[in-house]
Write a protein that holds these residues in place. Sequence first.
Motif, PDB file in Angstrom:
ATOM      1  N   LEU A 213       0.816  -1.208   0.000  1.00 10.66           N
ATOM      2  CA  LEU A 213       0.000   0.000   0.000  1.00 10.66           C
ATOM      3  C   LEU A 213       0.850   1.259   0.000  1.00 10.66           C
ATOM      4  O   LEU A 213       0.560   2.228  -0.686  1.00 10.66           O
ATOM      5  CB  LEU A 213      -0.904   0.027   1.247  1.00 10.66           C
ATOM      6  N   ALA A 214       1.929   1.219   0.794  1.00  7.40           N
ATOM      7  CA  ALA A 214       2.815   2.386   0.869  1.00  7.40           C
ATOM      8  C   ALA A 214       3.434   2.688  -0.493  1.00  7.40           C
ATOM      9  O   ALA A 214       3.509   3.840  -0.917  1.00  7.40           O
ATOM     10  CB  ALA A 214       3.890   2.159   1.917  1.00  7.40           C
ATOM     11  N   ALA A 215       3.859   1.631  -1.196  1.00  8.00           N
ATOM     12  CA  ALA A 215       4.473   1.827  -2.516  1.00  8.00           C
ATOM     13  C   ALA A 215       3.443   2.352  -3.514  1.00  8.00           C
ATOM     14  O   ALA A 215       3.736   3.235  -4.326  1.00  8.00           O
ATOM     15  CB  ALA A 215       5.066   0.508  -3.005  1.00  8.00           C
ATOM     16  N   LEU A 216       2.244   1.826  -3.445  1.00  7.35           N
ATOM     17  CA  LEU A 216       1.180   2.285  -4.352  1.00  7.35           C
ATOM     18  C   LEU A 216       0.857   3.754  -4.089  1.00  7.35           C
ATOM     19  O   LEU A 216       0.753   4.575  -5.008  1.00  7.35           O
ATOM     20  CB  LEU A 216      -0.090   1.446  -4.141  1.00  7.35           C
ATOM     21  N   SER A 217       0.721   4.077  -2.820  1.00  8.82           N
ATOM     22  CA  SER A 217       0.394   5.438  -2.433  1.00  8.82           C
ATOM     23  C   SER A 217       1.494   6.407  -2.885  1.00  8.82           C
ATOM     24  O   SER A 217       1.217   7.494  -3.405  1.00  8.82           O
ATOM     25  CB  SER A 217       0.207   5.463  -0.916  1.00  8.82           C
ATOM     26  N   MET A 218       2.744   5.999  -2.723  1.00 11.11           N
ATOM     27  CA  MET A 218       3.864   6.847  -3.138  1.00 11.11           C
ATOM     28  C   MET A 218       3.850   7.085  -4.644  1.00 11.11           C
ATOM     29  O   MET A 218       4.087   8.195  -5.115  1.00 11.11           O
ATOM     30  CB  MET A 218       5.177   6.209  -2.679  1.00 11.11           C
ATOM     31  N   GLN A 219       3.549   6.024  -5.418  1.00 11.26           N
ATOM     32  CA  GLN A 219       3.461   6.157  -6.878  1.00 11.26           C
ATOM     33  C   GLN A 219       2.399   7.181  -7.272  1.00 11.26           C
ATOM     34  O   GLN A 219       2.605   8.009  -8.148  1.00 11.26           O
ATOM     35  CB  GLN A 219       3.088   4.812  -7.521  1.00 11.26           C
ATOM     36  N   ILE A 220       1.236   7.085  -6.636  1.00  8.87           N
ATOM     37  CA  ILE A 220       0.153   8.015  -6.959  1.00  8.87           C
ATOM     38  C   ILE A 220       0.581   9.437  -6.635  1.00  8.87           C
ATOM     39  O   ILE A 220       0.377  10.368  -7.425  1.00  8.87           O
ATOM     40  CB  ILE A 220      -1.139   7.642  -6.180  1.00  8.87           C
ATOM     41  N   ARG A 221       1.196   9.630  -5.469  1.00  7.59           N
ATOM     42  CA  ARG A 221       1.599  10.988  -5.065  1.00  7.59           C
ATOM     43  C   ARG A 221       2.639  11.573  -6.014  1.00  7.59           C
ATOM     44  O   ARG A 221       2.555  12.720  -6.423  1.00  7.59           O
ATOM     45  CB  ARG A 221       2.162  10.966  -3.643  1.00  7.59           C
ATOM     46  N   LYS A 222       3.639  10.754  -6.363  1.00  5.98           N
ATOM     47  CA  LYS A 222       4.730  11.271  -7.200  1.00  5.98           C
ATOM     48  C   LYS A 222       4.278  11.540  -8.630  1.00  5.98           C
ATOM     49  O   LYS A 222       4.702  12.506  -9.249  1.00  5.98           O
ATOM     50  CB  LYS A 222       5.893  10.280  -7.213  1.00  5.98           C
ATOM     51  N   THR A 223       3.431  10.661  -9.168  1.00  2.00           N
ATOM     52  CA  THR A 223       3.056  10.798 -10.575  1.00  2.00           C
ATOM     53  C   THR A 223       1.741  11.556 -10.747  1.00  2.00           C
ATOM     54  O   THR A 223       1.466  12.078 -11.821  1.00  2.00           O
ATOM     55  CB  THR A 223       2.882   9.416 -11.236  1.00  2.00           C
ATOM     56  N   GLY A 224       0.910  11.573  -9.733  1.00  2.00           N
ATOM     57  CA  GLY A 224      -0.409  12.204  -9.840  1.00  2.00           C
ATOM     58  C   GLY A 224      -1.416  11.347 -10.587  1.00  2.00           C
ATOM     59  O   GLY A 224      -2.541  11.776 -10.849  1.00  2.00           O
ATOM     60  N   ARG A 225      -1.037  10.131 -10.939  1.00  2.00           N
ATOM     61  CA  ARG A 225      -1.876   9.291 -11.808  1.00  2.00           C
ATOM     62  C   ARG A 225      -2.493   8.101 -11.086  1.00  2.00           C
ATOM     63  O   ARG A 225      -1.973   7.636 -10.083  1.00  2.00           O
ATOM     64  CB  ARG A 225      -1.030   8.756 -12.977  1.00  2.00           C
ATOM     65  N   GLN A 226      -3.566   7.610 -11.688  1.00  2.00           N
ATOM     66  CA  GLN A 226      -4.118   6.340 -11.251  1.00  2.00           C
ATOM     67  C   GLN A 226      -3.175   5.233 -11.731  1.00  2.00           C
ATOM     68  O   GLN A 226      -2.335   5.468 -12.601  1.00  2.00           O
ATOM     69  CB  GLN A 226      -5.516   6.153 -11.843  1.00  2.00           C
ATOM     70  N   LEU A 227      -3.310   4.047 -11.165  1.00  2.00           N
ATOM     71  CA  LEU A 227      -2.376   2.963 -11.472  1.00  2.00           C
ATOM     72  C   LEU A 227      -3.117   1.795 -12.109  1.00  2.00           C
ATOM     73  O   LEU A 227      -4.183   1.400 -11.635  1.00  2.00           O
ATOM     74  CB  LEU A 227      -1.684   2.481 -10.184  1.00  2.00           C
ATOM     75  N   SER A 228      -2.540   1.269 -13.178  1.00  2.00           N
ATOM     76  CA  SER A 228      -3.194   0.166 -13.876  1.00  2.00           C
ATOM     77  C   SER A 228      -2.297  -1.070 -13.851  1.00  2.00           C
ATOM     78  O   SER A 228      -1.097  -0.985 -14.151  1.00  2.00           O
ATOM     79  CB  SER A 228      -3.478   0.616 -15.314  1.00  2.00           C
ATOM     80  N   PHE A 229      -2.869  -2.202 -13.481  1.00  2.00           N
ATOM     81  CA  PHE A 229      -2.147  -3.474 -13.454  1.00  2.00           C
ATOM     82  C   PHE A 229      -2.852  -4.445 -14.394  1.00  2.00           C
ATOM     83  O   PHE A 229      -3.648  -5.268 -13.947  1.00  2.00           O
ATOM     84  CB  PHE A 229      -2.101  -4.031 -12.016  1.00  2.00           C
ATOM     85  N   PRO A 230      -2.570  -4.365 -15.707  1.00  2.00           N
ATOM     86  CA  PRO A 230      -3.310  -5.187 -16.675  1.00  2.00           C
ATOM     87  C   PRO A 230      -3.182  -6.687 -16.413  1.00  2.00           C
ATOM     88  O   PRO A 230      -4.140  -7.429 -16.614  1.00  2.00           O
ATOM     89  CB  PRO A 230      -2.714  -4.797 -18.031  1.00  2.00           C
ATOM     90  N   LYS A 231      -2.015  -7.127 -15.927  1.00  2.00           N
ATOM     91  CA  LYS A 231      -1.860  -8.572 -15.693  1.00  2.00           C
ATOM     92  C   LYS A 231      -2.701  -9.042 -14.514  1.00  2.00           C
ATOM     93  O   LYS A 231      -2.995 -10.221 -14.385  1.00  2.00           O
ATOM     94  CB  LYS A 231      -0.393  -8.928 -15.486  1.00  2.00           C
ATOM     95  N   MET A 243      -7.302   1.446   2.452  1.00  2.00           N
ATOM     96  CA  MET A 243      -8.142   0.693   1.513  1.00  2.00           C
ATOM     97  C   MET A 243      -7.864   1.105   0.081  1.00  2.00           C
ATOM     98  O   MET A 243      -7.702   2.297  -0.203  1.00  2.00           O
ATOM     99  CB  MET A 243      -9.617   0.954   1.810  1.00  2.00           C
ATOM    100  N   ILE A 244      -7.789   0.118  -0.795  1.00  2.00           N
ATOM    101  CA  ILE A 244      -7.590   0.409  -2.207  1.00  2.00           C
ATOM    102  C   ILE A 244      -8.951   0.647  -2.851  1.00  2.00           C
ATOM    103  O   ILE A 244      -9.873  -0.153  -2.679  1.00  2.00           O
ATOM    104  CB  ILE A 244      -6.885  -0.768  -2.906  1.00  2.00           C
ATOM    105  N   LEU A 245      -9.071   1.738  -3.586  1.00  2.00           N
ATOM    106  CA  LEU A 245     -10.296   1.992  -4.341  1.00  2.00           C
ATOM    107  C   LEU A 245      -9.978   1.798  -5.816  1.00  2.00           C
ATOM    108  O   LEU A 245      -9.065   2.435  -6.343  1.00  2.00           O
ATOM    109  CB  LEU A 245     -10.790   3.429  -4.104  1.00  2.00           C
ATOM    110  N   GLY A 246     -10.676   0.883  -6.429  1.00  2.00           N
ATOM    111  CA  GLY A 246     -10.381   0.627  -7.833  1.00  2.00           C
ATOM    112  C   GLY A 246     -11.440  -0.217  -8.454  1.00  2.00           C
ATOM    113  O   GLY A 246     -12.543  -0.371  -7.909  1.00  2.00           O
TER     114      GLY A 246
END
Length: 250
Positions: A213-231, A243-246
Amino acid sequence: MFLLPRDTYTVTTTKRKGRGVFATRDIAPGTIIGDYIGTLMRPEDENEKRDGLYTMGIGALYDVLASPKKEGIHLINHSCAANCGIYPYRGHILYIATRHIFDEEEITVNYMLGKAHDEKNTECSMHACHCGTKICTGTMHENDTAYAIWEALEKRESVPWQKKIPGKYGEELQPLETYSPAISLDDLMYQYPAFGSEQKRPMTFQETSLPSLAALSMQIRKTGRQLSFPKLHFAIYGIRHGMILGERTN
Ligand SMILES: [Zn+2]
Ligand SMILES: [Zn+2]
């Protein structure tokens, strides 16, 4: 009062929410957007019917009532997927960017309205939310978990300022002499939700398992973007209080 350079934002009229504040350049996460300046008043004198949503509660002793005739961060609209957070600082309330904000994006904050009126809050038409984001709850009222986190932060940050009013009731709160230039991303991590921009393409990751969660949250903060995991067939809008909202994707 804005603490952003003047060429970084603009105040314009929006279709549904009155005025709003928009970025005219990219803004880095942790940037201090401004200080909530207005008249110091007793919390018991709060009157939303008369004053609108321009009163900011800071502690038990005083509120700050901003003037809608003046320009300032009180013109920033509420959003359920806000890109800024309320940050108690030396008896003042600052707004800080909780993620990268893109040029032309609206600057938004969660007003953190507590529980009110009725049990579900859904009946409250006065505080209906029109943020239009995918995760909009329809109300500006926060749920108990979110509000408890905010109260803990407010308590911790404003304890030294609880016994002192920075001026007299009825007078204007004076700006501080100095403000830190920025708040570190680590400071933001556990207290503020992180939501990626709905206007931008998500960041795509080829991972086959979900990072922390911490890594995901950091990615969102740094990039400003939503995150997609197609696999994983999964798209993440944001992280809110553990909680992850997606949604599932194809
Ligand atoms: Zn309400
Ligand atoms: Zn909303």
